[in-house]
Scaffold this active site. Structure first.
Site, short mmCIF file in Angstrom:
data_model
loop_
_atom_site.label_atom_id
_atom_site.label_comp_id
_atom_site.label_asym_id
_atom_site.label_seq_id
_atom_site.Cartn_x
_atom_site.Cartn_y
_atom_site.Cartn_z
CG ASN A 166 -1.83 1.17 1.30
OD1 ASN A 166 -1.92 1.95 0.36
ND2 ASN A 166 -2.51 1.33 2.42
CD1 TRP A 167 3.58 1.32 -2.99
CD2 TRP A 167 3.10 2.35 -4.92
NE1 TRP A 167 4.21 0.63 -4.00
CE2 TRP A 167 3.93 1.25 -5.20
CE3 TRP A 167 2.68 3.15 -5.99
CZ2 TRP A 167 4.35 0.92 -6.50
CZ3 TRP A 167 3.08 2.82 -7.28
CH2 TRP A 167 3.90 1.72 -7.52
CE LYS A 168 -0.27 3.05 4.85
NZ LYS A 168 -0.16 3.08 6.31
CG HIS A 215 -5.84 1.82 5.47
ND1 HIS A 215 -5.37 2.71 6.41
CD2 HIS A 215 -4.84 0.95 5.23
CE1 HIS A 215 -4.11 2.40 6.70
NE2 HIS A 215 -3.76 1.33 6.00
CD GLU A 252 -2.87 5.32 7.00
OE1 GLU A 252 -2.90 5.34 5.76
OE2 GLU A 252 -1.93 4.82 7.65
CD GLU A 284 -3.37 -2.49 7.66
OE1 GLU A 284 -2.37 -2.75 6.99
OE2 GLU A 284 -3.91 -1.37 7.64
N GLY A 325 2.81 2.02 10.84
CA GLY A 325 3.79 3.09 10.65
C GLY A 325 4.53 3.47 11.91
CB SER A 341 5.60 -2.16 11.77
OG SER A 341 5.22 -0.84 12.11
N GLY A 350 2.79 -1.05 4.25
CA GLY A 350 2.95 0.34 3.86
C GLY A 350 4.41 0.66 3.57
N GLY A 351 5.10 1.20 4.56
CA GLY A 351 6.47 1.69 4.40
C GLY A 351 7.42 0.75 3.66
O1 LIG Z 1 -1.74 -0.47 4.62
C1 LIG Z 1 -0.70 -0.69 5.25
C2 LIG Z 1 -0.64 -0.49 6.67
O2 LIG Z 1 -1.28 0.67 7.07
C3 LIG Z 1 0.68 -0.74 7.31
O3 LIG Z 1 1.56 0.34 7.13
P1 LIG Z 1 3.09 0.14 7.62
O4 LIG Z 1 3.57 -1.13 6.98
O5 LIG Z 1 3.80 1.36 7.13
O6 LIG Z 1 3.03 0.02 9.11
#
Ligand SMILES: O=C[C@H](O)COP(=O)(O)O
Length: 252
Positions: free
Chosen positions: A9-11, A95, A97, A167, A173, A213, A234-235
């Site tokens: 997920n690139w956000k 999600h 967010e 999640e 994050g 994470s 994500g990251g």
């Molecule tokens: O969609 C992915 C998640 O929100 C996890 O993000 P993260 O891997 O940066 O903690």
């Protein structure tokens, strides 16, 4: 045997060229194994180019959200049909967010899940608890309610084809991963909830991802758990090398 699904997920990251370079770099190196599915969840402006670029590759493209209505006066929104028309095959829904900043609720998530199936999009439905809820021992009840509401009114076949991403919000994050046991405990509970709503046979088909994470250093241990069938990342999904390592772990 359920396959593993690794979704990056690139956000709200990258520009058009970065997105193209990412795909150019990973597409020939992706494991060809049927045991793993690799997905990039990209911002709306890059979806068309990524669908085009990933044709004839193992990489699939997801949107990060969508509206549930077919069309209409919803300025700034994107409909399920628009995504399907582009060739997008997955969509992330609910999600944390989106729930926190854009008023996404269990009710709208449910409407979106129905809309996704109507247009042959596979929903990746996110659920998870806050730190306060975990500390108050409310994790299981909260996740049960989110899953139950998200899946309301679906056929067993649709439930079987839904991906659920667990999640814990406190692990997103933050660098704080749930331990693999903590993550699996909740994923097992999610499968039991789905079995109660449908049948064990259906629940056994559902892909349940963990997210929060996830990185190359911890992904193998997470994927080795009985009820964790993939990761929503994500990251650590932003760099081609790291994303490839995650997908390779899923192919093992
Ligand atoms: O969609 C992915 C998640 O929100 C996890 O993000 P993260 O891997 O940066 O903690």
């Amino acid at each position: 045997m359920r396959k593993k699904v690794i979704a990056g997920n690139w956000k709200m990251n990258k520009l058009a060229n970065d997105a193209n370079q990412f795909v150019d770099e990973v597409k020939s190196k992706l494991p060809q194994s049927e045991k793993v599915e690799a997905i990039v969840c990209a911002p709306f402006p890059f979806l068309a180019q990524l669908v085009e670029k990933t044709k004839d590759t193992k990489l699939k493209v997801a949107a990060q959200t969508m509206h549930y209505e077919e069309s209409g006066a919803y300025t700034g929104e994107v409909s399920p049909e628009m995504l399907a028309d582009l060739g997008v095959t997955y969509v992330v829904l609910g999600h944390s967010e989106r729930r926190e900043y854009y008023n996404e609720t269990d009710e709208t998530v449910n409407k979106k899940v129905h809309a996704a199936f109507k247009h042959q999009l596979t929903p990746i439905v996110c659920v998870g608890e806050t730190l306060e809820q975990r500390e108050a021992n409310e994790t299981m009840d909260h996740v049960e309610m989110q899953v139950t509401k998200a899946l309301e009114g679906l056929s067993e076949e649709q439930v079987a084809n839904t991906i659920v991403a667990y999640e814990p919000i406190w692990a997103i994050g933050t660098g704080k991963t749930a331990t693999s046991e903590q993550a699996n405990e909740v994923c097992t509970h999610i499968r039991e909830v789905i079995a109660k709503l449908t049948s064990k046979e259906t629940a056994d088909k559902v892909i349940i991802q963990y997210g929060g994470s996830v990185k190359p250093a911890n992904v193998e241990e997470l994927l080795a758990q009985s009820d964790i069938d993939g990761a929503l990342v994500g990251g650590a999904s932003l760099e081609p090398d790291s994303f490839l390592q995650l997908v390779e772990a899923g192919a093992k």
